[in-house]
Design an enzyme around this catalytic site. Structure first.
Site, PDB file in Angstrom:
ATOM      1  N   LYS A   1       0.824  -1.206   0.000  1.00 30.60           N
ATOM      2  CA  LYS A   1       0.000   0.000   0.000  1.00 30.60           C
ATOM      3  C   LYS A   1       0.870   1.274   0.000  1.00 30.60           C
ATOM      4  O   LYS A   1       2.085   1.196   0.067  1.00 30.60           O
ATOM      5  CB  LYS A   1      -0.944  -0.019   1.210  1.00 30.60           C
ATOM      6  CG  LYS A   1      -1.896  -1.226   1.200  1.00 30.60           C
ATOM      7  CD  LYS A   1      -2.773  -1.226  -0.032  1.00 30.60           C
ATOM      8  CE  LYS A   1      -3.891  -2.258  -0.002  1.00 30.60           C
ATOM      9  NZ  LYS A   1      -3.448  -3.659   0.043  1.00 30.60           N
TER      10      LYS A   1
HETATM   11  C1  LIG Z   1      -9.809  -2.929  -1.473  1.00 34.92           C
HETATM   12  C2  LIG Z   1      -9.153  -3.641  -0.330  1.00 34.92           C
HETATM   13  N1  LIG Z   1      -9.825  -3.774   0.818  1.00 34.92           N
HETATM   14  C3  LIG Z   1      -9.278  -4.386   1.873  1.00 34.92           C
HETATM   15  C4  LIG Z   1      -8.019  -4.919   1.814  1.00 34.92           C
HETATM   16  C5  LIG Z   1      -7.449  -5.618   3.011  1.00 34.92           C
HETATM   17  O1  LIG Z   1      -6.313  -4.970   3.487  1.00 34.92           O
HETATM   18  P1  LIG Z   1      -5.352  -5.690   4.533  1.00 34.92           P
HETATM   19  O2  LIG Z   1      -4.381  -6.500   3.757  1.00 34.92           O
HETATM   20  O3  LIG Z   1      -4.675  -4.560   5.279  1.00 34.92           O
HETATM   21  O4  LIG Z   1      -6.200  -6.512   5.427  1.00 34.92           O
HETATM   22  C6  LIG Z   1      -7.281  -4.816   0.644  1.00 34.92           C
HETATM   23  C7  LIG Z   1      -5.930  -5.383   0.548  1.00 34.92           C
HETATM   24  O5  LIG Z   1      -5.339  -5.508  -0.492  1.00 34.92           O
HETATM   25  C8  LIG Z   1      -7.870  -4.161  -0.467  1.00 34.92           C
HETATM   26  O6  LIG Z   1      -7.195  -4.045  -1.617  1.00 34.92           O
END
Ligand SMILES: Cc1ncc(COP(=O)(O)O)c(C=O)c1O
Length: 394
Positions: free
Chosen positions: A185
């Site tokens: 990210k």
């Molecule tokens: C659109 C979206 N929502 C939620 C997430 C979940 O993030 P995390 O990996 O921090 O749990 C991601 C992860 O890639 C994502 O792309």
């Protein structure tokens, strides 16, 4: 095969100060949730206009807790997009809700605002937009509908920390926002996430739910002035962030706007240099004022002289030592979701089409211009040369 080093599609940019802070944390004797998480939460709160920030172990955890804090009941509907990472939908189901999908607008790849109202029913409780790739969803009409129908909004901002909508930073206004600090990210804490809100009821529920349901007044029980006594006011999860993670976040957040500026310059170079390349389609900008966070630079693979489909393109780029991401296949195609909700491939045709052809090109703050040029040249090569000729050259 070439002897060029493999170029990943994403890479975190960690300063020496951030690394030193992690080492200091490790040496401090306090490595789990503590003073560094508190400091990072204060910084995140100020970055988002003085709102409350609650750190958690991931955006997935944050989305689940945000929905749980809204007390979903079985059958309550949560409206979201089919073009997202499956975590968005999983959290809806895990929080006891039923996902309802609104197809995307094929230019911006965000939820199609013209179709949102017709998806709202008596059972709708929450709208969960995803700012895809870091491009802000058109939030004015979305919040107007939420208000009209008495709905809550949980913005999945996994891609969008630092983005702006009509001059306002995403997360500095609205209902509830959830950020991701996964290493791919725009800023990272290794793994990690945060919930941003100014609703004290939601904030208190998340504070309890993220740590066993323990009341916060007893949270600091290992410190000199903390209490050993604690009460459990609800069964909770173990979704807290560690100080080791926050040590990175404390240094990543001040660098975020610079990271996004760099990503923006690289994205503009891709847009400029690929604009007349017919084998691909480029992302489009909406007409409202915004700052794109450029978490991802996605293109869709179209008809091409080499006859490559998406899998063939990814493999051909890999053969040239270039990593390509896949964000995302449309979620309504996954086996469990099809079975559970009876979704058919053609129910969301725009997401189906884009989800079958989309790829993410390398994009990260330290991507060198020469490496970006190599990506562009290699794309042109693999998509325009005949397969036989490519084989000879590899
Ligand atoms: C659109 C979206 N929502 C939620 C997430 C979940 O993030 P995390 O990996 O921090 O749990 C991601 C992860 O890639 C994502 O792309």
């Amino acid at each position: 095969m070439t002897d060029t080093p493999f170029l990943p599609f994403a890479k975190p940019d960690l300063s020496e100060e951030a690394i030193a802070e992690v080492v200091d944390c490790l040496r401090s004797g306090w490595i789990t949730t503590g003073p560094r998480v508190k400091k990072f939460e204060e910084m995140l709160g100020s970055y988002h206009g003085g709102r409350t920030a609650l750190c958690v172990s991931s955006a997935t955890a944050g989305l689940q807790l945000a929905l749980l804090a809204l007390n979903l009941e079985a059958g309550d509907e949560v409206i979201t997009t089919p073009l997202t990472f499956v975590a968005t939908l999983n959290t809806i189901v895990l929080a006891g809700g039923k996902p309802v999908l609104v197809d995307i607008e094929p230019g911006t790849l965000n939820m199609n605002m013209d179709r949102l109202e017709q998806a709202i029913t008596q059972r709708t409780k929450v709208i969960m937009p995803v700012h895809f790739a870091g491009l802000p969803v058109d939030l004015d009409p979305l919040y107007a509908l939420a208000e009209k129908h008495g709905l809550r909004v949980v913005e999945d901002c996994a891609h969008a920390i630092g983005a702006e909508y009509k001059g306002k930073r995403i997360g500095s206004f609205g209902d509830i926002q959830v950020m991701s600090f996964h290493p791919n990210k725009n800023m990272t804490t290794g793994e990690g996430g945060a919930v941003i809100t100014d609703d004290p009821v939601v904030a208190q529920a998340i504070e309890r739910l993220r740590f066993h349901g323990i009341d916060r007044s007893a949270f600091n029980r290992f410190a000199k002035f903390g209490s050993q006594e604690y009460d459990v006011v609800m069964p909770g999860y173990k979704y807290n962030m560690m100080d080791i993670q926050a040590a990175l976040g404390i240094h990543q957040l001040p660098a975020l706007d610079g990271f996004i500026d760099r990503r923006t310059r690289l994205a503009n170079t891709y847009l400029e240099k690929l604009k007349s390349f017919e084998a691909i389609s480029l992302p489009m900008a909406p007409d409202y004022p915004h700052r794109h966070a450029w978490h991802l630079f996605t293109v869709t693979i179209g008809e091409n002289p080499a006859g490559l489909d998406r899998a063939g393109f990814i493999q051909a780029m890999k053969d040239h030592d270039i990593g390509i991401g896949l964000h995302y296949p449309a979620v309504h195609l996954f086996a469990w979701y099809r079975r559970q909700f009876g979704w058919q491939a053609g129910d969301f045709p725009a997401a189906l089409d884009v989800g079958n052809r989309i790829v993410s090109l390398p994009l990260f703050p330290t991507l060198a211009l020469a490496d970006q040029q190599r990506v562009i040249d290699t794309m042109r090569h693999v998509l325009t040369e005949t397969p036989a000729r490519q084989k000879k050259e590899i």
